[in-house]
Design an enzyme around this catalytic site. Structure first.
Site, PDB file in Angstrom:
ATOM      1  N   LYS A  52      -8.364  -8.005  16.471  1.00  0.00           N
ATOM      2  CA  LYS A  52      -7.911  -6.707  15.958  1.00  0.00           C
ATOM      3  C   LYS A  52      -8.685  -5.582  16.641  1.00  0.00           C
ATOM      4  O   LYS A  52      -8.110  -4.566  17.038  1.00  0.00           O
ATOM      5  CB  LYS A  52      -8.109  -6.664  14.433  1.00  0.00           C
ATOM      6  CG  LYS A  52      -7.120  -7.563  13.707  1.00  0.00           C
ATOM      7  CD  LYS A  52      -7.452  -7.792  12.242  1.00  0.00           C
ATOM      8  CE  LYS A  52      -6.452  -8.791  11.649  1.00  0.00           C
ATOM      9  NZ  LYS A  52      -6.725  -9.187  10.271  1.00  0.00           N
ATOM     10  N   GLN A  96     -10.934  -8.046   5.573  1.00  0.00           N
ATOM     11  CA  GLN A  96     -10.507  -9.358   6.081  1.00  0.00           C
ATOM     12  C   GLN A  96     -10.651 -10.416   4.993  1.00  0.00           C
ATOM     13  O   GLN A  96     -11.701 -10.555   4.377  1.00  0.00           O
ATOM     14  CB  GLN A  96     -11.350  -9.728   7.316  1.00  0.00           C
ATOM     15  CG  GLN A  96     -10.953 -11.021   7.980  1.00  0.00           C
ATOM     16  CD  GLN A  96      -9.547 -10.961   8.594  1.00  0.00           C
ATOM     17  OE1 GLN A  96      -9.183  -9.985   9.247  1.00  0.00           O
ATOM     18  NE2 GLN A  96      -8.756 -12.001   8.381  1.00  0.00           N
ATOM     19  N   ASP A 119      -2.982  -2.673   5.570  1.00  0.00           N
ATOM     20  CA  ASP A 119      -2.393  -4.004   5.358  1.00  0.00           C
ATOM     21  C   ASP A 119      -1.195  -3.937   4.411  1.00  0.00           C
ATOM     22  O   ASP A 119      -0.445  -4.909   4.307  1.00  0.00           O
ATOM     23  CB  ASP A 119      -3.437  -4.954   4.749  1.00  0.00           C
ATOM     24  CG  ASP A 119      -4.123  -5.805   5.803  1.00  0.00           C
ATOM     25  OD1 ASP A 119      -3.514  -6.029   6.869  1.00  0.00           O
ATOM     26  OD2 ASP A 119      -5.261  -6.235   5.555  1.00  0.00           O
TER      27      ASP A 119
END
Ligand code: NDP
Length: 306
Positions: A52, A96, A119
Site C-alpha cells: 500500500k 490494518q 476502507d
C-alpha cells in the site's frame, strides 16, 4: 473459450486515471495523505502494508506508516487514531486487520473519522452504501464493480449470487450489485443446497475463504465468475488435486512451499464460465488501486473539489 478478466490491466488503468487527480491536488493544495496503522508484526499484514505504501509512492500520495507494538491496548490505539483524525495533512486512515487479539477491532474501526475512512468499513459509511448515498466504498467489492463495468459485463436485470456475508466483502458486494440493478442473493455457511443457488447466477461472486470450494456443479454454463478468495495452500497433494497435476503449479510449490488458490476450482471455472477473474491476477490487484482512489476522493471531498 472463457474470457479472463485481467485485474492487473484494470488496476493499471485506474492508477493512470488517479495520477492527474493527485497532480491537481498537489498543485492547488497539497498531495493527498494516507496513514496506515500496522499494530504488531504479523508478516502477511506487513507485506500488505508495504504494498500500500509503495502504491502511494508511485502515485505521489504522501503516506505514513504508524507502527504501534503488538502489545498496544485499545485505549492507546484509539488515542493514535484520534490524533490522526485531528491532523489536517491526513485524508485517509487505514487500520490494518487483523489487530492483536487484546484490541477491540470494532472500537478501532468506529474511532476512525468517517470522512477519513478510506476502507469504507465505518458503520456510517456502510449506512451510506446501503442507502445509496455517496461515500467511500469497501475497496475489494468496489474494484470488482470496476472490472465488470470495464469489461462491459451487464449487471442490470441479471441474477447475481454472492457467496459470503462478511462486512468487508460479501455484504458491500451485494449492495453494490443491487445498486447496479442486479437481482441479488447472498449465500453463507447455513445456506441449504448452495450449488443449486449458485447455478441460478449470471454473475457468481465467491468470497468464502475455502480453497477451490466452488466447483463445476455450482457454475451455470456461461456465467461470469468472480473469485475473491486468496487461500495459501501448503499441502502438495492438495496442490496436485486442485491444479490437476499442473507441472507449473507443482514447481511453484516446490520453490515457495505454498501456492495461492481462490475459492473457485480453477479448471471448472475456465471450463464453464464465459468470463472469470483468475487467482492470482484477478481481484487481488484491484483492492490497492481502489484504496488509492478512495484516498484521492477523500482529499478532494475535504478540499471541496467534488
Ligand atoms: P470471512 O471469513 O470474513 O467470511 C467468509 C464468508 O464465507 C462467511 O460469510 C461464511 O459464512 C462464508 N462461508 C464459509 N464457509 C462456507 C461454506 N462452506 N458455504 C457457504 N459459505 C461459507 O472472509 P472474507 O469475506 O474476509 O474473505 C473471503 C475470501 O476473500 C478470503 O479468501 C480472503 O482471503 C479473500 N479476500 C481477498 C481480498 C482481495 O483483495 N482479493 C480482500 C479481502 C478478502 P458465515 O457468515 O455463515 O460464517
Amino acid at each position: 473459450m472463457a474470457k479472463i478478466l485481467d485485474g492487473n490491466r484494470i488496476r493499471d488503468q485506474i492508477k493512470q486515471e488517479c495520477k492527474p487527480r493527485v497532480e491537481a491536488l498537489a498543485a492547488s493544495k497539497r498531495p493527498p495523505g494516507l496513514a496506515v496503522i500496522l499494530a504488531g508484526d504479523d508478516p502477511a499484514s506487513g507485506i500488505y502494508v508495504r504494498s500500500k505504501i509503495k502504491a502511494c509512492k508511485d502515485l505521489g500520495i504522501e503516506s505514513e506508516h504508524v507502527a504501534p507494538p503488538a502489545s498496544v491496548t485499545t485505549a492507546e490505539l484509539l488515542a493514535i487514531i484520534g490524533e490522526l483524525n485531528a491532523r489536517s495533512d491526513i485524508d485517509g486512515i487505514l487500520v490494518q486487520m487483523p489487530l492483536p487479539a487484546q484490541v477491540d477491532s470494532k472500537a478501532a474501526l468506529l474511532a476512525v473519522d468517517p470522512l477519513k475512512d478510506v476502507d469504507g468499513f465505518h458503520p456510517y459509511n456502510m449506512g451510506c452504501l446501503v442507502t445509496g448515498r455517496p461515500g467511500p466504498r469497501s475497496c475489494t467489492p468496489a474494484g470488482i464493480i470496476e472490472v465488470l463495468k470495464r469489461y462491459d459485463i451487464p449487471m442490470a436485470g441479471r441474477r447475481a449470487v454472492v457467496v459470503g456475508r462478511s462486512d468487508i466483502v460479501g455484504k458491500p458486494m451485494a449492495f453494490l450489485l443491487l445498486h447496479e440493478n442486479a437481482t441479488v442473493t447472498i449465500c453463507h455457511s447455513k445456506t441449504p443446497d448452495l450449488a443449486a443457488m449458485c447455478r441460478e447466477a449470471d454473475i457468481l461472486v465467491a468470497a468464502i475463504g475455502q480453497p477451490a470450494m466452488i466447483g463445476a456443479r455450482h457454475i451455470r454454463e456461461g456465467a461470469t465468475v468472480i473469485d475473491v478468495g486468496m487461500n495459501r495452500i501448503t499441502d502438495r497433494a492438495q496442490v496436485e488435486r486442485i491444479f490437476r497435476g499442473s507441472r507449473e503449479k507443482l514447481e511453484a510449490f516446490d520453490r515457495n512451499g505454498s501456492v495461492l488458490v481462490g475459492d473457485v476450482d480453477p479448471a471448472a471455472m475456465a471450463e464453464r464460465a464465459s468470463a472469470y477473474t483468475p487467482v492470482p491476477g484477478g481481484v487481488g490487484p484491484l483492492t490497492i488501486a481502489m484504496l488509492m482512489l478512495n484516498t484521492i476522493q477523500s482529499a478532494e471531498r475535504r478540499f471541496g473539489a467534488c
